[in-house]
Write an enzyme that holds these catalytic residues in place. Sequence first.
Site: not given
Length: 536
Positions: A36-41, A43, A57, A149
């Site tokens: 998967g992929e997000g705004g910062m990294g 995986v 990650k 968080d």
Amino acid sequence: MHHDPAGPPPPGAPAPEAAPRAEDSVPGFRLGPKLGEGGMGVVFRAEGPGGMPAAVKLLNASGASGREAARRFEREAQIRIEHPNVCRVLAAGRTADGTPFLAMELLEGESLEQRLRRGPLSPAEAAGVGVQVCRGLAAAHAAGIVHRDLKPSNLFLCRDGTVKLFDFGIALVWKAEQTRLTTVGTVLGTPWYLSPEQARGQADLDHRTDLWSLGVVLWEAVVGRTPFARDTPLASVVAVLMEDPPPLAQVAPGVPAPLAAVIERALRKPMEERWPTAEAFGRALSSADLSFAATQSLPAVGASLSIPPGEQRVVALLLAEGVRDRDRIQRAVEGQGGLFLPLLGNRALGLFGGEAWEGDEVRRAARAALELRSAALRVAVASGHASQGGGGIEGAALAAAEAGCRAGALGVAVSAAAARALGRDMPLQPLRGEFFELLAAGESRRESEADAGGEEGPSALVGRQAELAQIRQAIETTLGDRRAAAVLVTGPPGIGKTRLWREAERLLRAQAPHARVLAGRGQPLRRDTAFALVVS
């Protein structure tokens, strides 16, 4: 496994994607397909020493956001908590080309956020999740670490039934940390899961801030929606500070009363009224009797909007950004009868009319704003409606206050709605967009194009033709019969009553310059002014 693109992907296992680049080789790990992929990294599935499955990650952000993400990577890499309910960090470092990486145990399943997209949890499921999260939090707190968080996307439901807590990227090393991961105007954590002390920007956080956030998560898990989510981050922060979530007995009547009471205690705004520890919270969840439905809940504590249910009230807001002197702002707001709310991100909010309505809320907010102007970089005043019972302060008013702070006023930015309430008694001049600038006494005021054309700037009458026709008829009758007459204009605050009587006076003097005009303003609901009409 699907993930939220807005944040870092959880260490789970979705359908495989393309293999990583050669330059992304991670010391000690062999990378496989992308998970998967997000705004910062991004995986990847990986194999560690001895073929151990892992999730690696890699940081892929740059610029200021990249530096902040790198700090979060470093923070998470430093926190090692060995507990079955905490995702284990295996290694951390940099790839061959210098990209930061973090290797974690591979989790099979889905995040709680993904699970809740299919609907709420049953009371038993929510209690079970809460018990396991409390165990993980207890281990973190015992190590002197506050997560800060906690939210559904940071809780992972493994296929074997284990719940894992992860993403300690903004965790606080309790009683030991000297620097804070925050910047001016930035919300640290997701706004609607922030504790009240986080929302106020307090530095003295402890483990009870995590217990509040878990209470919000469990409330959402059984109801199906978050209790404090609003249209904007600022509106969410203000809701956390000023509103109590609706009782579970009302919004989720199928939740047993003992479980509802346990969750609602975690959502007490004063820290000392919540569960004292994660262990106590977990014991209460595990021992709650789930055999009967909710019939009552703990009374709400800490609400600041003293508005009767069903009533909608006009309130005034004062927003200060780039605070230089918090004490001075507090004195100015409270000196004008307002409620002072310090906010994270070096901001502060003054609320006028939330506790008691007196009819001059906008004027008091404006006077406070002028008094404190030099104590902050930017100050804005706006007005709007507020209600009790979950409605809170309307998002449009808070959004207007935020926009006002961006309007570039040297003085105080005033929204159009607030400017109408101020009229011409305070020196206003046009600013950009729908905003006006409030100047201190003695400062020059530019003449606007509207004034040159005979209009009344922010006080111009719009949509009042019927009322004006009645006023003109009353004036003609008075002059024709040569006898006194009374005109009474009534309505809720902000509807334009002041502009109507000013127009009536202008029309009368245009036809009878020597006429004697007596005008007064009645405030029957305002403190100490039962005979305000006669006195004025």
